[in-house]
Design a protein around this motif. Structure first.
Motif, PDB file in Angstrom:
ATOM      1  N   ARG A  85     -27.910  -9.991  13.939  1.00 25.60           N
ATOM      2  CA  ARG A  85     -28.631  -8.726  13.830  1.00 25.60           C
ATOM      3  C   ARG A  85     -29.217  -8.522  12.430  1.00 25.60           C
ATOM      4  O   ARG A  85     -30.021  -7.622  12.206  1.00 25.60           O
ATOM      5  CB  ARG A  85     -27.699  -7.552  14.145  1.00 25.60           C
ATOM      6  CG  ARG A  85     -27.004  -7.586  15.491  1.00 25.60           C
ATOM      7  CD  ARG A  85     -27.955  -7.599  16.656  1.00 25.60           C
ATOM      8  NE  ARG A  85     -27.242  -7.496  17.938  1.00 25.60           N
ATOM      9  CZ  ARG A  85     -27.771  -7.801  19.116  1.00 25.60           C
ATOM     10  NH1 ARG A  85     -29.022  -8.235  19.186  1.00 25.60           N
ATOM     11  NH2 ARG A  85     -27.058  -7.691  20.224  1.00 25.60           N
ATOM     12  N   THR A  86     -28.788  -9.374  11.472  1.00 27.37           N
ATOM     13  CA  THR A  86     -29.185  -9.187  10.079  1.00 27.37           C
ATOM     14  C   THR A  86     -30.220 -10.203   9.613  1.00 27.37           C
ATOM     15  O   THR A  86     -31.124  -9.875   8.846  1.00 27.37           O
ATOM     16  CB  THR A  86     -27.946  -9.279   9.152  1.00 27.37           C
ATOM     17  OG1 THR A  86     -26.954  -8.352   9.602  1.00 27.37           O
ATOM     18  CG2 THR A  86     -28.308  -8.965   7.714  1.00 27.37           C
ATOM     19  N   TYR A  87     -30.091 -11.438  10.085  1.00 21.64           N
ATOM     20  CA  TYR A  87     -30.977 -12.519   9.645  1.00 21.64           C
ATOM     21  C   TYR A  87     -31.852 -13.015  10.801  1.00 21.64           C
ATOM     22  O   TYR A  87     -31.414 -13.015  11.953  1.00 21.64           O
ATOM     23  CB  TYR A  87     -30.155 -13.708   9.125  1.00 21.64           C
ATOM     24  CG  TYR A  87     -29.391 -13.453   7.849  1.00 21.64           C
ATOM     25  CD1 TYR A  87     -29.974 -13.665   6.603  1.00 21.64           C
ATOM     26  CD2 TYR A  87     -28.058 -13.035   7.888  1.00 21.64           C
ATOM     27  CE1 TYR A  87     -29.263 -13.458   5.429  1.00 21.64           C
ATOM     28  CE2 TYR A  87     -27.340 -12.829   6.716  1.00 21.64           C
ATOM     29  CZ  TYR A  87     -27.942 -13.041   5.489  1.00 21.64           C
ATOM     30  OH  TYR A  87     -27.232 -12.837   4.330  1.00 21.64           O
ATOM     31  N   PRO A  88     -33.057 -13.488  10.493  1.00 28.27           N
ATOM     32  CA  PRO A  88     -33.907 -14.076  11.542  1.00 28.27           C
ATOM     33  C   PRO A  88     -33.437 -15.491  11.876  1.00 28.27           C
ATOM     34  O   PRO A  88     -32.777 -16.156  11.070  1.00 28.27           O
ATOM     35  CB  PRO A  88     -35.294 -14.100  10.883  1.00 28.27           C
ATOM     36  CG  PRO A  88     -35.002 -14.243   9.419  1.00 28.27           C
ATOM     37  CD  PRO A  88     -33.745 -13.446   9.178  1.00 28.27           C
ATOM     38  N   LEU A  89     -33.789 -15.961  13.046  1.00 25.17           N
ATOM     39  CA  LEU A  89     -33.471 -17.318  13.456  1.00 25.17           C
ATOM     40  C   LEU A  89     -34.473 -18.300  12.851  1.00 25.17           C
ATOM     41  O   LEU A  89     -35.679 -18.041  12.832  1.00 25.17           O
ATOM     42  CB  LEU A  89     -33.494 -17.440  14.976  1.00 25.17           C
ATOM     43  CG  LEU A  89     -32.319 -16.802  15.728  1.00 25.17           C
ATOM     44  CD1 LEU A  89     -32.614 -16.748  17.220  1.00 25.17           C
ATOM     45  CD2 LEU A  89     -31.026 -17.567  15.468  1.00 25.17           C
ATOM     46  N   ASP A 143     -31.278 -30.441  18.416  1.00 26.34           N
ATOM     47  CA  ASP A 143     -31.827 -29.407  17.559  1.00 26.34           C
ATOM     48  C   ASP A 143     -31.041 -28.111  17.723  1.00 26.34           C
ATOM     49  O   ASP A 143     -30.231 -27.961  18.644  1.00 26.34           O
ATOM     50  CB  ASP A 143     -33.320 -29.183  17.812  1.00 26.34           C
ATOM     51  CG  ASP A 143     -33.635 -28.996  19.292  1.00 26.34           C
ATOM     52  OD1 ASP A 143     -32.722 -29.134  20.127  1.00 26.34           O
ATOM     53  OD2 ASP A 143     -34.802 -28.702  19.613  1.00 26.34           O
ATOM     54  N   ALA A 144     -31.273 -27.182  16.804  1.00 25.47           N
ATOM     55  CA  ALA A 144     -30.507 -25.941  16.791  1.00 25.47           C
ATOM     56  C   ALA A 144     -31.296 -24.858  16.076  1.00 25.47           C
ATOM     57  O   ALA A 144     -32.353 -25.109  15.486  1.00 25.47           O
ATOM     58  CB  ALA A 144     -29.154 -26.161  16.097  1.00 25.47           C
ATOM     59  N   TRP A 145     -30.754 -23.663  16.137  1.00 23.17           N
ATOM     60  CA  TRP A 145     -31.311 -22.521  15.416  1.00 23.17           C
ATOM     61  C   TRP A 145     -30.245 -22.002  14.453  1.00 23.17           C
ATOM     62  O   TRP A 145     -29.065 -21.948  14.784  1.00 23.17           O
ATOM     63  CB  TRP A 145     -31.734 -21.424  16.382  1.00 23.17           C
ATOM     64  CG  TRP A 145     -32.903 -21.828  17.227  1.00 23.17           C
ATOM     65  CD1 TRP A 145     -32.874 -22.556  18.382  1.00 23.17           C
ATOM     66  CD2 TRP A 145     -34.277 -21.553  16.960  1.00 23.17           C
ATOM     67  NE1 TRP A 145     -34.139 -22.750  18.860  1.00 23.17           N
ATOM     68  CE2 TRP A 145     -35.024 -22.145  18.009  1.00 23.17           C
ATOM     69  CE3 TRP A 145     -34.947 -20.862  15.957  1.00 23.17           C
ATOM     70  CZ2 TRP A 145     -36.412 -22.064  18.070  1.00 23.17           C
ATOM     71  CZ3 TRP A 145     -36.336 -20.772  16.018  1.00 23.17           C
ATOM     72  CH2 TRP A 145     -37.054 -21.371  17.060  1.00 23.17           C
ATOM     73  N   PHE A 146     -30.694 -21.634  13.261  1.00 26.36           N
ATOM     74  CA  PHE A 146     -29.785 -21.138  12.223  1.00 26.36           C
ATOM     75  C   PHE A 146     -30.200 -19.742  11.801  1.00 26.36           C
ATOM     76  O   PHE A 146     -31.387 -19.452  11.647  1.00 26.36           O
ATOM     77  CB  PHE A 146     -29.797 -22.069  11.007  1.00 26.36           C
ATOM     78  CG  PHE A 146     -29.034 -21.544   9.824  1.00 26.36           C
ATOM     79  CD1 PHE A 146     -27.649 -21.585   9.806  1.00 26.36           C
ATOM     80  CD2 PHE A 146     -29.709 -20.988   8.742  1.00 26.36           C
ATOM     81  CE1 PHE A 146     -26.938 -21.095   8.716  1.00 26.36           C
ATOM     82  CE2 PHE A 146     -29.008 -20.498   7.643  1.00 26.36           C
ATOM     83  CZ  PHE A 146     -27.616 -20.550   7.626  1.00 26.36           C
ATOM     84  N   ALA A 147     -29.205 -18.883  11.615  1.00 26.71           N
ATOM     85  CA  ALA A 147     -29.443 -17.556  11.037  1.00 26.71           C
ATOM     86  C   ALA A 147     -28.404 -17.343   9.952  1.00 26.71           C
ATOM     87  O   ALA A 147     -27.214 -17.578  10.183  1.00 26.71           O
ATOM     88  CB  ALA A 147     -29.325 -16.469  12.104  1.00 26.71           C
ATOM     89  N   GLY A 148     -28.834 -16.934   8.788  1.00 23.41           N
ATOM     90  CA  GLY A 148     -27.890 -16.693   7.710  1.00 23.41           C
ATOM     91  C   GLY A 148     -28.443 -17.103   6.364  1.00 23.41           C
ATOM     92  O   GLY A 148     -29.657 -17.193   6.148  1.00 23.41           O
ATOM     93  N   ASP A 149     -27.529 -17.379   5.452  1.00 22.67           N
ATOM     94  CA  ASP A 149     -27.834 -17.760   4.075  1.00 22.67           C
ATOM     95  C   ASP A 149     -26.946 -18.955   3.760  1.00 22.67           C
ATOM     96  O   ASP A 149     -25.719 -18.854   3.853  1.00 22.67           O
ATOM     97  CB  ASP A 149     -27.535 -16.588   3.140  1.00 22.67           C
ATOM     98  CG  ASP A 149     -27.930 -16.844   1.693  1.00 22.67           C
ATOM     99  OD1 ASP A 149     -27.660 -17.952   1.197  1.00 22.67           O
ATOM    100  OD2 ASP A 149     -28.485 -15.934   1.061  1.00 22.67           O
ATOM    101  N   SER A 150     -27.531 -20.086   3.392  1.00 21.27           N
ATOM    102  CA  SER A 150     -26.754 -21.323   3.246  1.00 21.27           C
ATOM    103  C   SER A 150     -25.640 -21.222   2.209  1.00 21.27           C
ATOM    104  O   SER A 150     -24.647 -21.946   2.295  1.00 21.27           O
ATOM    105  CB  SER A 150     -27.687 -22.488   2.882  1.00 21.27           C
ATOM    106  OG  SER A 150     -28.379 -22.226   1.670  1.00 21.27           O
ATOM    107  N   ALA A 151     -25.766 -20.339   1.228  1.00 17.79           N
ATOM    108  CA  ALA A 151     -24.722 -20.199   0.210  1.00 17.79           C
ATOM    109  C   ALA A 151     -23.560 -19.333   0.687  1.00 17.79           C
ATOM    110  O   ALA A 151     -22.445 -19.444   0.181  1.00 17.79           O
ATOM    111  CB  ALA A 151     -25.310 -19.612  -1.068  1.00 17.79           C
ATOM    112  N   PHE A 152     -23.805 -18.473   1.663  1.00 17.82           N
ATOM    113  CA  PHE A 152     -22.780 -17.565   2.178  1.00 17.82           C
ATOM    114  C   PHE A 152     -22.268 -18.000   3.558  1.00 17.82           C
ATOM    115  O   PHE A 152     -21.077 -17.882   3.852  1.00 17.82           O
ATOM    116  CB  PHE A 152     -23.344 -16.148   2.277  1.00 17.82           C
ATOM    117  CG  PHE A 152     -23.637 -15.501   0.955  1.00 17.82           C
ATOM    118  CD1 PHE A 152     -22.652 -14.792   0.281  1.00 17.82           C
ATOM    119  CD2 PHE A 152     -24.902 -15.602   0.376  1.00 17.82           C
ATOM    120  CE1 PHE A 152     -22.926 -14.182  -0.938  1.00 17.82           C
ATOM    121  CE2 PHE A 152     -25.172 -14.990  -0.837  1.00 17.82           C
ATOM    122  CZ  PHE A 152     -24.183 -14.284  -1.505  1.00 17.82           C
TER     123      PHE A 152
END
Length: 211
Positions: A85-89, A143-152
């Motif tokens: 709900r916070t980050y885009p895919l 393949d995949a979808w990622f949502a978030g921040d790689s450092a967190f």
């Protein structure tokens, strides 16, 4: 239209993984309860009590205890929903699994989500949001979808199966300076998503019993 241009429906992914979790937990709870209750059923139909008839109680109790600990400490579906709900895919063209560990909270997979032609993707530790102990068949190299921040951290949705995984950096301390130097907006976003602190770690059984 290519698969990369069609992100998965977040609500559908969450429903699917929630159903998988409920089914997974229900089957194991039913088995544990049946093992604990079997000696009492046998006694009620006239079977005399012996060491053999009460033997199923022990594995039944252990199954229920470990199920409680895994559901209480290893469940990641709620934080995955907050991340989504916070980050885009963002699309990732290749999933590479380095290794898997069988821990109390579930199987923890070390994975890398990369885009073909680009380098530097960090290794992340992935835990199934549905608590299922398995790596989905055919996911390696897919393949995949990622949502978030790689450092967190963040979430991974496998494109072929819809399986949802909670991710945090495999080298959590390696990214400590990047997290500390992140701008206020980036830190606030990670806080909103519930990934500003390390969550992917083997829980203490005693902490679970105290919850």
């Amino acid at each position: 239209m290519t698969q990369a241009s069609v992100p998965p429906d977040v609500d559908q992914v969450l429903r699917h993984n929630r159903m998988v979790m409920v089914r997974h937990v229900s089957v194991r709870f039913a088995l544990g309860a049946a093992l604990v209750g079997l000696p009492f059923v046998l006694q009620s139909v006239g079977v005399s009590v012996s060491a053999l008839t009460v033997l199923p109680i022990l594995p039944g109790l252990f199954l229920l205890l470990f199920l409680y600990l895994r559901v209480g400490l290893g469940r990641r579906l709620k934080v995955c929903e907050k991340v989504l709900r916070t980050y885009p895919l963002e699309y990732r063209s290749r999933v590479v699994k380095k290794q898997s560990q069988r821990l109390l909270l579930g199987d923890v997979h070390t994975v890398k989500l990369s885009v073909r032609g680009q380098h530097g993707a960090p290794f992340m530790r992935a835990v199934s949001a549905s608590t299922v102990r398995r790596w989905p068949e055919g996911a390696e190299g897919g393949d995949a979808w990622f949502a978030g921040d790689s450092a967190f951290g963040g979430v991974m949705i496998l494109a072929g199966t819809g399986d949802l995984f909670f991710l945090q950096p495999a080298g959590w301390e390696k990214f400590a300076s990047e997290r500390a130097q992140a701008n206020p907006e980036r830190r606030a976003r990670a806080e909103q998503a519930g990934i500003s602190r390390r969550l992917e770690k083997e829980p203490s059984p005693m902490a679970g019993l105290g919850n």
